[in-house]
Design a protein around this motif. Structure first.
Motif, PDB file in Angstrom:
ATOM      1  N   CYS A 181     -15.160  10.699   5.630  1.00 21.18           N
ATOM      2  CA  CYS A 181     -14.123  10.683   6.665  1.00 21.18           C
ATOM      3  C   CYS A 181     -14.533  11.624   7.801  1.00 21.18           C
ATOM      4  N   GLY A 182     -13.883  11.488   8.934  1.00 20.57           N
ATOM      5  CA  GLY A 182     -14.267  12.267  10.104  1.00 20.57           C
ATOM      6  C   GLY A 182     -14.154  13.761   9.914  1.00 20.57           C
ATOM      7  N   ASP A 183     -13.066  14.227   9.280  1.00 22.09           N
ATOM      8  CA  ASP A 183     -12.861  15.665   9.103  1.00 22.09           C
ATOM      9  C   ASP A 183     -13.885  16.264   8.147  1.00 22.09           C
ATOM     10  N   CYS A 184     -14.163  15.584   7.038  1.00 18.52           N
ATOM     11  CA  CYS A 184     -15.137  16.105   6.078  1.00 18.52           C
ATOM     12  C   CYS A 184     -16.530  16.135   6.688  1.00 18.52           C
ATOM     13  N   LEU A 185     -16.888  15.101   7.427  1.00 16.80           N
ATOM     14  CA  LEU A 185     -18.215  15.053   8.036  1.00 16.80           C
ATOM     15  C   LEU A 185     -18.390  16.181   9.044  1.00 16.80           C
ATOM     16  N   HIS A 186     -17.324  16.512   9.758  1.00 17.87           N
ATOM     17  CA  HIS A 186     -17.400  17.583  10.754  1.00 17.87           C
ATOM     18  C   HIS A 186     -17.423  18.959  10.094  1.00 17.87           C
ATOM     19  N   MET A 187     -16.493  19.212   9.166  1.00 21.05           N
ATOM     20  CA  MET A 187     -16.390  20.542   8.572  1.00 21.05           C
ATOM     21  C   MET A 187     -17.543  20.855   7.635  1.00 21.05           C
ATOM     22  N   ARG A 188     -17.982  19.866   6.882  1.00 22.35           N
ATOM     23  CA  ARG A 188     -18.995  20.136   5.866  1.00 22.35           C
ATOM     24  C   ARG A 188     -20.425  19.927   6.347  1.00 22.35           C
ATOM     25  N   TYR A 189     -20.617  19.134   7.450  1.00 24.52           N
ATOM     26  CA  TYR A 189     -21.985  18.827   7.888  1.00 24.52           C
ATOM     27  C   TYR A 189     -22.189  18.945   9.397  1.00 24.52           C
ATOM     28  N   GLY A 190     -21.131  19.211  10.159  1.00 18.38           N
ATOM     29  CA  GLY A 190     -21.280  19.430  11.595  1.00 18.38           C
ATOM     30  C   GLY A 190     -21.599  18.193  12.397  1.00 18.38           C
ATOM     31  N   GLU A 191     -21.198  17.020  11.920  1.00 19.27           N
ATOM     32  CA  GLU A 191     -21.490  15.774  12.616  1.00 19.27           C
ATOM     33  C   GLU A 191     -20.194  15.090  13.050  1.00 19.27           C
ATOM     34  N   ASN A 192     -20.317  14.178  14.002  1.00 16.13           N
ATOM     35  CA  ASN A 192     -19.178  13.430  14.543  1.00 16.13           C
ATOM     36  C   ASN A 192     -19.259  11.999  14.045  1.00 16.13           C
ATOM     37  N   VAL A 193     -18.196  11.539  13.386  1.00 20.07           N
ATOM     38  CA  VAL A 193     -18.208  10.210  12.768  1.00 20.07           C
ATOM     39  C   VAL A 193     -18.347   9.110  13.818  1.00 20.07           C
ATOM     40  N   ARG A 194     -17.818   9.314  15.012  1.00 21.42           N
ATOM     41  CA  ARG A 194     -17.931   8.287  16.051  1.00 21.42           C
ATOM     42  C   ARG A 194     -19.379   8.166  16.525  1.00 21.42           C
ATOM     43  N   CYS A 204     -26.797   9.079   5.175  1.00 24.01           N
ATOM     44  CA  CYS A 204     -25.712   9.947   4.699  1.00 24.01           C
ATOM     45  C   CYS A 204     -26.275  11.235   4.088  1.00 24.01           C
ATOM     46  N   PRO A 205     -25.452  12.290   3.968  1.00 23.15           N
ATOM     47  CA  PRO A 205     -25.903  13.547   3.367  1.00 23.15           C
ATOM     48  C   PRO A 205     -26.370  13.399   1.925  1.00 23.15           C
ATOM     49  N   VAL A 206     -25.817  12.421   1.193  1.00 23.48           N
ATOM     50  CA  VAL A 206     -26.239  12.218  -0.193  1.00 23.48           C
ATOM     51  C   VAL A 206     -27.692  11.773  -0.234  1.00 23.48           C
ATOM     52  N   CYS A 207     -28.048  10.793   0.598  1.00 20.77           N
ATOM     53  CA  CYS A 207     -29.420  10.301   0.630  1.00 20.77           C
ATOM     54  C   CYS A 207     -30.373  11.329   1.223  1.00 20.77           C
ATOM     55  N   ARG A 208     -29.862  12.210   2.079  1.00 21.13           N
ATOM     56  CA  ARG A 208     -30.702  13.269   2.642  1.00 21.13           C
ATOM     57  C   ARG A 208     -30.903  14.417   1.663  1.00 21.13           C
ATOM     58  N   GLY A 209     -30.110  14.461   0.591  1.00 18.53           N
ATOM     59  CA  GLY A 209     -30.236  15.515  -0.397  1.00 18.53           C
ATOM     60  C   GLY A 209     -29.576  16.816  -0.003  1.00 18.53           C
ATOM     61  N   ILE A 210     -28.621  16.771   0.935  1.00 18.78           N
ATOM     62  CA  ILE A 210     -27.943  18.003   1.366  1.00 18.78           C
ATOM     63  C   ILE A 210     -26.433  17.912   1.157  1.00 18.78           C
ATOM     64  N   CYS A 211     -25.971  16.973   0.342  1.00 20.03           N
ATOM     65  CA  CYS A 211     -24.529  16.845   0.099  1.00 20.03           C
ATOM     66  C   CYS A 211     -24.019  18.075  -0.637  1.00 20.03           C
ATOM     67  N   ASN A 212     -22.939  18.654  -0.146  1.00 22.17           N
ATOM     68  CA  ASN A 212     -22.376  19.852  -0.770  1.00 22.17           C
ATOM     69  C   ASN A 212     -21.000  19.612  -1.392  1.00 22.17           C
ATOM     70  N   CYS A 213     -20.688  18.358  -1.763  1.00 24.75           N
ATOM     71  CA  CYS A 213     -19.439  18.121  -2.489  1.00 24.75           C
ATOM     72  C   CYS A 213     -19.570  18.710  -3.893  1.00 24.75           C
ATOM     73  N   VAL A 240     -20.371  23.980   6.840  1.00 24.84           N
ATOM     74  CA  VAL A 240     -20.679  24.529   5.523  1.00 24.84           C
ATOM     75  C   VAL A 240     -22.141  24.284   5.174  1.00 24.84           C
ATOM     76  N   ALA A 241     -22.657  23.087   5.499  1.00 20.62           N
ATOM     77  CA  ALA A 241     -24.052  22.776   5.206  1.00 20.62           C
ATOM     78  C   ALA A 241     -24.992  23.697   5.971  1.00 20.62           C
ATOM     79  N   HIS A 242     -24.660  23.991   7.235  1.00 23.35           N
ATOM     80  CA  HIS A 242     -25.486  24.898   8.024  1.00 23.35           C
ATOM     81  C   HIS A 242     -25.487  26.298   7.407  1.00 23.35           C
TER      82      HIS A 242
END
Length: 303
Positions: A181-194, A204-213, A240-242
């Motif tokens: 979702c837009g809020d999780c992508l912004h807060m946890r990875y610093g990206e804009n969903v649009r 996605c962060p999962v495929c990049r290996g940096i998912c922090n869920c 959070v990822a940064h």
């Protein structure tokens, strides 16, 4: 048989009613009363009937409200509360006032089964955004509440919530794990969903290996971070990822934390190490945001 009343003009002299009509009925009625009285005397209940009290009229169903006369006396008011402001009985929560305390911002994440170390390649995988994202708007109603919909909503990999709003789509996995979702992508990875939805090659962060869920971190032997977005941004990190990747670089942790971390402490770098990297000192103000992806993620995993 309905009796008819005679007009005064139909009465004879002395007011007597002429024969027929009402006169015959009255005579018959008087005869029946006489017969009934004689029958009651024969049964011995004539004297008993005289002692019976007449039935009282049924009470009126309409309630009459008592009339309160206005009083000319001054209202009784406590002198102690005379100058006090009137109480406001409202269920709406007042916004929290920002306050500054002398406590420094520190992030503590309990140590996991394996050490959490990132390489330079992980830092290159961090996302960026050219436009700002407004939190708590997309997928929220006018009262600021998330719109949950089990039919039309789509699940978010980070917060595990099936709500309305924009979702990402991974070009590599094309799976539900690539939906954020837009809020999780912004807060946890610093990206804009649009922005990422306009990029057909976005991964996605999962495929990049940096998912922090919390689920992905547990699979790697690390403990969940909890709600640390606001603290991370106060320390100068974009997400959070940064914060995680830039403070846990391979080869730099041992030299920088020598003498700072005690045995058995958390995996998080102490504030003194972060300050040595040139990050400005920030004073703690309010509590964490009311909504953060990993908080909801924890609730789902516990259930």
């Amino acid at each position: 048989m309905v009796s008819t009343r005679r007009k005064d003009s139909e009465k004879g002299e002395g007011g007597a009613v002429e024969e027929g009509g009402g006169g015959q009925y009255e005579a018959s009625r008087a005869q029946r009363i006489k017969e009934n009285m004689e029958r009651m005397k024969t049964l011995g209940i004539a004297d008993l009937s005289k002692n019976l009290k007449p039935l009282s009229a049924p009470p009126s169903l309409r309630k009459i409200k008592p009339q309160i006369k206005p009083s000319n006396d001054p209202p009784r008011r406590s002198s102690r509360l005379k100058d006090a402001p009137r109480p406001v009985y409202s269920e709406k929560k007042s916004p929290k006032k920002a306050h500054t305390s002398s406590k420094k911002v520190e992030i503590h994440i309990p140590a996991g089964e394996k050490p959490e170390i990132y390489s330079e390649e992980h830092e290159k995988l961090l996302g960026e955004s050219a436009t700002a994202w407004t939190l708590f708007v997309d997928g929220f109603d006018d009262d600021g509440q998330r719109i949950y919909d089990s039919h039309e909503g789509k699940s978010c990999h980070q917060c595990r919530q099936k709500t309305l709003g924009l979702r990402t789509s991974c070009s590599k996995c094309s799976a539900v794990s690539g939906q954020f979702c837009g809020d999780c992508l912004h807060m946890r990875y610093g990206e804009n969903v649009r922005e990422v939805n306009l990029n057909p090659d976005w991964v996605c962060p999962v495929c990049r290996g940096i998912c922090n869920c919390s689920r992905c971190r547990r699979d790697k032997g690390w403990n969940p971070t909890g709600a640390i977005y606001r603290k991370a941004t106060k320390l100068g990190f974009k997400s959070v990822a940064h914060y995680l990747i830039q403070t846990r670089r391979e080869g730099a942790i041992e030299s920088l934390t020598d003498g700072d971390e005690k045995e058995g402490s958390s995996d998080a770098l102490p504030l003194s190490v972060i300050e040595e990297h040139g990050i400005a000192e920030v004073m703690e103000q309010d509590s964490d945001l009311e909504f953060e992806g990993d908080e909801h993620d924890e609730e789902q995993d516990d259930n």
